[in-house]
Design an enzyme around this catalytic site. Sequence first.
Site, short mmCIF file in Angstrom:
data_model
loop_
_atom_site.label_atom_id
_atom_site.label_comp_id
_atom_site.label_asym_id
_atom_site.label_seq_id
_atom_site.Cartn_x
_atom_site.Cartn_y
_atom_site.Cartn_z
N ASP A 79 -2.48 32.18 1.05
CA ASP A 79 -2.51 32.31 2.54
C ASP A 79 -3.77 32.91 2.96
O ASP A 79 -4.28 33.95 2.37
CB ASP A 79 -1.61 32.75 3.42
CG ASP A 79 -0.21 31.85 3.41
OD1 ASP A 79 -0.26 30.68 2.99
OD2 ASP A 79 0.91 32.33 3.65
N ARG A 80 -4.42 32.56 3.95
CA ARG A 80 -5.64 33.39 4.68
C ARG A 80 -5.52 35.08 4.70
O ARG A 80 -6.54 35.64 4.14
CB ARG A 80 -6.13 32.95 5.63
CG ARG A 80 -7.50 33.47 6.34
CD ARG A 80 -7.88 32.84 7.76
NE ARG A 80 -6.96 33.17 8.63
CZ ARG A 80 -7.32 34.15 9.43
NH1 ARG A 80 -8.16 35.02 9.36
NH2 ARG A 80 -6.40 34.41 10.56
#
Length: 252
Positions: A78-79
């Site tokens: 995930d970012r």
Amino acid sequence: MRPPPKTKAEPKPVTLSPDEIALVRSLVIYEDPHILALNKPAGLSSQGGRGQVHTLDELLWAFAKPGKARPRLIHRLDRDTSGVILTAKTKPAAGFLGKAMMAHRFSKTYRAIVTPGAPDPTGGTVEVPLRRDESGREAFMRVCPPDHPDAETAKTRYRTLSSNAFAALLELSPDTGRMHQLRVHLASIMRPISGDARYGGALAVGGQPVPRLMLHAGALSFPHPEGGTRRIEAPTPPDMAAVLTAIGLAEP
């Protein structure tokens, strides 16, 4: 940890600035003729990001040899999650590692700061199905009954490394790789990850502001194309280490 989506053709090379090239090269924590591993910082999208900022996938063009493809992402983070991310430098290595991951031969270890205090029990397994829920352009994961038509099995093992009255540092080992799995599973046992506004995480712990999602992919073990098993570790990033120090949690 999820595999990147398949693409039909190799994308066109991306022109990178000297600063971008220097940045992505500074992230390298392991390299050999087959693989390249990086310590992804929080805030950098692995792939498919929005806006004008290049994703990690695009930054990999910094390692491309003249006339050859860039390294290929084997999985994503995930970012807002930091930590180990693996790429393959050749097509045979990409094929080998992709098959190994689909056969569940990868072992991932994360660390997370949760509130309030240690879960009860302090170690165990969360095995709750998840389903995808979309609202506009945003996607969420929700816990759901096993018989829900969109239910996906999900399993997370956890143990407490250190704790106090208002927070705990957990080690997490997902056996499945559903989107946002660790975040939703911890929220489901009333211990959301600090900084995770989407799933109810505290934005301050013990009076200490939390700068981002306190989730770090600290280690990855996997079969190597040349044989044997490799384990690659990424040190805890400074922002997360600073929060641990400020709230008095020891990191083993």
